[in-house]
Write an enzyme that holds these catalytic residues in place. Structure first.
Site, PDB file in Angstrom:
ATOM      1  N   GLU A   1      66.958  41.114  42.796  1.00  0.00           N
ATOM      2  CA  GLU A   1      66.601  41.364  44.192  1.00  0.00           C
ATOM      3  C   GLU A   1      66.813  40.099  45.007  1.00  0.00           C
ATOM      4  O   GLU A   1      66.661  39.000  44.500  1.00  0.00           O
ATOM      5  CB  GLU A   1      65.120  41.735  44.289  1.00  0.00           C
ATOM      6  CG  GLU A   1      64.786  43.016  43.583  1.00  0.00           C
ATOM      7  CD  GLU A   1      63.299  43.334  43.670  1.00  0.00           C
ATOM      8  OE1 GLU A   1      62.606  42.791  44.560  1.00  0.00           O
ATOM      9  OE2 GLU A   1      62.839  44.117  42.838  1.00  0.00           O
TER      10      GLU A   1
ATOM     11  N   CYS B   1      57.248  40.814  44.747  1.00  0.00           N
ATOM     12  CA  CYS B   1      58.137  40.371  43.683  1.00  0.00           C
ATOM     13  C   CYS B   1      58.490  41.457  42.690  1.00  0.00           C
ATOM     14  O   CYS B   1      57.633  41.997  42.005  1.00  0.00           O
ATOM     15  CB  CYS B   1      57.472  39.242  42.916  1.00  0.00           C
ATOM     16  SG  CYS B   1      57.027  37.903  43.982  1.00  0.00           S
TER      17      CYS B   1
HETATM   18  N1  SAH Z   1      58.355  31.951  39.053  1.00  0.00           N
HETATM   19  C1  SAH Z   1      58.229  31.269  40.306  1.00  0.00           C
HETATM   20  C2  SAH Z   1      58.924  31.943  41.473  1.00  0.00           C
HETATM   21  C3  SAH Z   1      58.839  33.449  41.592  1.00  0.00           C
HETATM   22  S1  SAH Z   1      57.321  34.193  42.098  1.00  0.00           S
HETATM   23  C4  SAH Z   1      56.771  31.009  40.615  1.00  0.00           C
HETATM   24  O1  SAH Z   1      55.919  31.407  39.833  1.00  0.00           O
HETATM   25  O2  SAH Z   1      56.488  30.345  41.596  1.00  0.00           O
HETATM   26  C5  SAH Z   1      57.084  33.773  43.782  1.00  0.00           C
HETATM   27  C6  SAH Z   1      55.646  33.819  44.221  1.00  0.00           C
HETATM   28  O3  SAH Z   1      55.170  35.167  44.404  1.00  0.00           O
HETATM   29  C7  SAH Z   1      54.717  33.193  43.202  1.00  0.00           C
HETATM   30  O4  SAH Z   1      53.750  32.421  43.828  1.00  0.00           O
HETATM   31  C8  SAH Z   1      54.121  34.410  42.558  1.00  0.00           C
HETATM   32  O5  SAH Z   1      52.936  34.092  41.906  1.00  0.00           O
HETATM   33  C9  SAH Z   1      53.947  35.346  43.735  1.00  0.00           C
HETATM   34  N2  SAH Z   1      53.716  36.756  43.403  1.00  0.00           N
HETATM   35  C10 SAH Z   1      54.053  37.400  42.273  1.00  0.00           C
HETATM   36  N3  SAH Z   1      53.644  38.686  42.319  1.00  0.00           N
HETATM   37  C11 SAH Z   1      53.029  38.866  43.501  1.00  0.00           C
HETATM   38  C12 SAH Z   1      52.379  39.977  44.139  1.00  0.00           C
HETATM   39  N4  SAH Z   1      52.304  41.149  43.553  1.00  0.00           N
HETATM   40  N5  SAH Z   1      51.856  39.767  45.369  1.00  0.00           N
HETATM   41  C13 SAH Z   1      51.955  38.574  45.972  1.00  0.00           C
HETATM   42  N6  SAH Z   1      52.552  37.505  45.446  1.00  0.00           N
HETATM   43  C14 SAH Z   1      53.080  37.639  44.213  1.00  0.00           C
END
Ligand code: SAH
Length: 366
Positions: free
Chosen positions: A91, A356
């Site tokens: 995505e 995400c």
């Molecule tokens: N792996 C990296 C980058 C991808 S996730 C990281 O952990 O930073 C990007 C951001 O979105 C991260 O802060 C992650 O914790 C957050 N995230 C993941 N799932 C989410 C959700 N359902 N709602 C809001 N933020 C979410």
């Protein structure tokens, strides 16, 4: 599989084109289109029809294609589901904001990190993306912005800063960028050189892979670093982020401060606010209690950082709930009282499943 011209060097492209009996300058014209993100040969307006047709039968342009494109009702956010040459799906999200056009790219197909609140990791890690595959995502966005300009769609914002090109990149899509550090670095170098996107407009977000942060320190480019913290104690963090069993909170933050001190940058801290449903079906706070707000303040007091509070985007498979707006504001107020810079991240594109990995997951479920 037809060869992907985008991944060819200039020399290889020239040979490919002259082997088709075409003059060299066609290779330069085609390269120009590829650099602008042309999704197919039909878009290459200064290439003769017959050649476009021939090219189409022997080659493809980018190393990915758009499977689905969703636009939020306010027209600001466009989300792309993309398919790579081996059939993996990723995505990427284009956000037209008041400060410019920001693209959120994926660094991996799937994710191995296993964070308990996230959709991206539910199907595990498939593979790392190449630098080209990451770069092609910003080209998809760039092409979309070009379409905006060609249509009557008003381009947001109307500020002079926005000339309608991609201006910011966040590596915050599916995957853990610091598990694919060299390809991510290769991608950033290229975005800087070929697209002229400044280091300071590029953000890498990590769940806290310490050796990866050290590699960024050694690399030395003054990009932005974001840490997905989500909990202020090891005990709580280990419950929702398995990576915390490998790299403790204090070690992650130590490495992060070394990075931001080196470049005199503000560290971005991401903190999702999570609740849980109790037996009566009521939402109780999980990591979003006032006590945790105080603990988070203790961890960050006096440091150069910005806490992004992220209301959790609901994921069906995940056993959490979003706290009320009041709870979010209460949490923020405590941080503010303690002198911590903080803002609540505006949700963009919730109507198109921009959390995400949701789109990819939903497509795989079908
Ligand atoms: N792996 C990296 C980058 C991808 S996730 C990281 O952990 O930073 C990007 C951001 O979105 C991260 O802060 C992650 O914790 C957050 N995230 C993941 N799932 C989410 C959700 N359902 N709602 C809001 N933020 C979410």
């Amino acid at each position: 599989m037809k060869p992907t011209l985008f991944t060819f060097t200039d020399g290889e492209l020239e040979k490919f084109i002259t082997d088709m009996g075409q003059p060299k300058f066609r290779a330069r014209q085609i390269r120009d289109w590829l650099n602008r993100g042309a999704p197919d040969f039909a878009s290459m307006k200064n290439i003769p029809d017959a050649l476009r047709h021939d090219l189409d039968s022997v080659a493809q342009t980018l190393p990915l294609r758009i499977v689905k494109k969703l636009e939020s009702s306010d027209g600001e956010t466009t989300k792309f589901l993309l398919e790579l040459n081996d059939g993996e799906q990723i995505e990427c999200v284009l956000m037209r904001t008041t400060y410019g056009n920001s693209v959120c790219v994926s660094s991996q197909a799937g994710c191995a990190m296993g964070c308990k609140f996230c959709a991206s990791t539910l199907l595990g890690l498939k593979r790392n993306l190449t630098s080209d595959e990451i770069y092609a995502q910003i080209l998809v966005a760039q092409w979309e912005l070009r379409r905006d300009r060609a249509s009557d769609k008003p381009i947001r914002p109307n500020g002079d800063a926005n000339n309608g090109d991609v201006s910011h990149i966040v590596i915050m899509g599916t995957g853990e960028p610091l598990q694919n550090t060299e390809n991510v670095i290769g991608f950033i170098e290229r975005a800087n050189t070929d697209m002229g996107i400044g280091w300071r407009r590029i953000t890498v977000s990590t769940c806290g892979i310490v050796p990866g942060i050290e590699r960024l320190i050694e690399w030395g480019r003054p990009i932005n670093l974001a840490i997905s913290l989500h909990a202020p104690t090891d005990e709580l963090r280990s419950q929702i982020m398995p990576i915390n069993n490998r790299y403790k909170l204090s070690d992650v933050l130590d490495a992060a401060w070394r990075f931001t001190d080196l470049h005199n940058r503000q560290l971005m801290i991401e903190y999702i606010l999570l609740g849980k449903k109790d037996e009566n079906g009521d939402t109780v706070l999980y990591n979003a209690t006032p006590e945790y707000a105080e603990k988070l303040s203790d961890l960050l007091r006096g440091k150069n950082c910005m806490v992004n509070l992220i209301p959790w985007n609901a994921v069906d498979e995940r056993d959490f709930a979003s706290p009320s707006g009041n709870a979010v504001h209460r949490f923020q107020d405590i941080l503010i009282k303690n002198g911590i810079h903080t803002r609540i991240r505006r949700e963009r594109g919730t109507d198109i499943g921009s959390a995400c990995g949701q789109l990819r997951l939903n497509n795989a479920k079908k």
